[in-house]
Design a protein around this motif. Structure first.
Motif, PDB file in Angstrom:
ATOM      1  N   GLN A   1       2.242 -11.371  -1.512  1.00  0.00           N
ATOM      2  CA  GLN A   1       2.801 -10.058  -1.208  1.00  0.00           C
ATOM      3  C   GLN A   1       4.283 -10.197  -0.869  1.00  0.00           C
ATOM      4  O   GLN A   1       4.685 -11.090  -0.135  1.00  0.00           O
TER       5      GLN A   1
ATOM      6  N   THR B   1      -1.417  -1.026   3.635  1.00  0.00           N
ATOM      7  CA  THR B   1      -0.428  -0.003   3.962  1.00  0.00           C
ATOM      8  C   THR B   1      -1.131   1.330   4.143  1.00  0.00           C
ATOM      9  O   THR B   1      -2.210   1.573   3.587  1.00  0.00           O
TER      10      THR B   1
ATOM     11  N   GLU C   1       1.736   6.501   3.860  1.00  0.00           N
ATOM     12  CA  GLU C   1       3.190   6.594   3.766  1.00  0.00           C
ATOM     13  C   GLU C   1       3.831   5.265   3.400  1.00  0.00           C
ATOM     14  O   GLU C   1       5.054   5.149   3.403  1.00  0.00           O
ATOM     15  N   GLY C   2       3.025   4.251   3.133  1.00  0.00           N
ATOM     16  CA  GLY C   2       3.564   2.961   2.728  1.00  0.00           C
ATOM     17  C   GLY C   2       3.938   2.052   3.869  1.00  0.00           C
ATOM     18  O   GLY C   2       4.561   1.003   3.654  1.00  0.00           O
ATOM     19  N   ARG C   3       3.561   2.407   5.076  1.00  0.00           N
ATOM     20  CA  ARG C   3       3.861   1.555   6.227  1.00  0.00           C
ATOM     21  C   ARG C   3       2.805   0.463   6.333  1.00  0.00           C
ATOM     22  O   ARG C   3       1.611   0.713   6.117  1.00  0.00           O
ATOM     23  N   TYR C   4       3.229  -0.720   6.703  1.00  0.00           N
ATOM     24  CA  TYR C   4       2.294  -1.841   6.834  1.00  0.00           C
ATOM     25  C   TYR C   4       1.495  -1.661   8.120  1.00  0.00           C
ATOM     26  O   TYR C   4       2.055  -1.498   9.207  1.00  0.00           O
TER      27      TYR C   4
END
Length: 338
Positions: free
Chosen positions: A47, A89, A92-95
């Motif tokens: 990743q 994620t 919203e694409g936040r980890y």
């Protein structure tokens, strides 16, 4: 005229060998199943993370640089964002890290600039530093109050391995008491003298493995069982706290001091006894006295959310031999449950 049948023409040659197209199809078949084929939505490649990393820690949002998360190599955050592990994620694409994010800001502040939390948050941040395995933060927090004082207190309590015994000795079956039936039955017998004589003499650290239940937990269990049995709002129990191993007489103190060093082993056995109390603490050799241990007891019991009161109600006063009597102080602990 073209005749169409439901069976495709066999592309194999009469000799049974595969054609070149068949061999090509077999060659193109993936050797490793993809994420969709295997039923998992995890990427197979390492990743990659952006330079600015958006985070979702249990619903709390943070943004920091990738280099901040990787500041110390031997930490869980550095390992998580090394690219060797997959981190999911959110929408919203936040980890996303499934951990309470209340104090994660203090962890980030330390990774950014070495800032430490205020005293009232030291314990909570210390737990987060343990979870994320941030050694430098742990070391600095251990040198702050109240953790520095706790280390000194634990050094004193370490003289009594039965104060807080090994937790692995408790049965952890759901729906049952912390005590096994044999111990529960013994606790229900009121009053309950201390049933383990080796706990009333100096005990090496290795002897803690024989402790069926630590004494602090014993106080809680006796008070709980006694309140349930009597259908009472509170429960009282007797606790003996003594620093000196030797008994005391009000009129032969000089002889006592000499006997302490000159008595034989057989004479010493004559002085061994168990006070008629529920729990005993002692003896120990340290500057800290009886009142210091009482403070530890009350502090640790209150830390469990209990309402605790205690008072001295006298001494044991049990006759031992000749003119010697036990003068260990006896304290009454009152634990209110509701």
């Amino acid at each position: 005229m073209v005749v169409v049948t439901g069976r495709e023409p066999d592309s194999r040659r009469p000799d049974g060998a595969m054609s070149s197209s068949d061999a090509e199809d077999d060659f193109l078949e993936p050797a490793t199943p993809t994420a969709t084929q295997s039923g998992h939505a995890l990427p197979l490649l390492p990743q990659e993370f952006p330079e600015v990393v958006p985070l979702n820690i249990g619903g709390a949002h943070f943004t920091t640089r990738l280099s901040t998360l990787r500041r110390y190599e031997d930490t869980m955050l550095a390992a998580m964002f090394s690219g060797r592990h997959y981190i999911p994620t959110d929408a919203e694409g936040r980890y996303f890290i499934d951990r309470d994010g209340t104090h994660f800001g203090d962890v980030l502040n330390f990774l950014r600039s070495g800032d430490l939390p205020p005293r009232e948050r030291v314990r909570a941040v210390y737990k987060e530093a343990q979870y994320y395995a941030i050694g430098p933060l742990l070391e600095q927090l251990e040198n702050m109050q109240p953790l520095k004082g706790e280390k000194v207190r634990q050094a004193f309590l370490g003289l009594m391995p039965y104060y807080k015994g090994p937790k692995s000795l408790f049965p952890q079956e759901s729906g049952s008491s912390h005590l096994d039936p044999a111990i529960t039955g013994a606790l229900c017998a009121l009053p309950l003298p201390c049933p383990t004589p080796y706990l009333l003499s100096p005990v090496p650290v290795m002897a803690a493995v024989f402790t069926p239940i630590d004494h602090l937990e014993r106080i809680v269990e006796i008070a709980r069982l006694r309140a349930v049995q009597r259908k009472a709002r509170f429960a009282k129990l007797k606790v003996c706290v003594f620093k000196e191993e030797m008994p005391i007489t009000p009129y032969e103190c000089p002889l006592l001091n000499s006997l302490r060093f000159e008595r034989s082993e057989s004479d010493g056995q004559l002085f061994e006894h168990h006070c008629e109390v529920d729990v005993s603490f002692g003896p120990w050799e340290a500057v800290a006295d009886v009142y210091d241990l009482l403070h530890c007891l009350v502090t640790d019991l209150k830390a469990q959310g209990l309402v605790v009161d205690h008072q001295c109600i006298g001494v044991c006063d049990k006759h031992l031999i000749n003119h010697y009597y036990c003068k260990r102080p006896i304290y009454e602990f009152k634990i209110t449950w509701w």
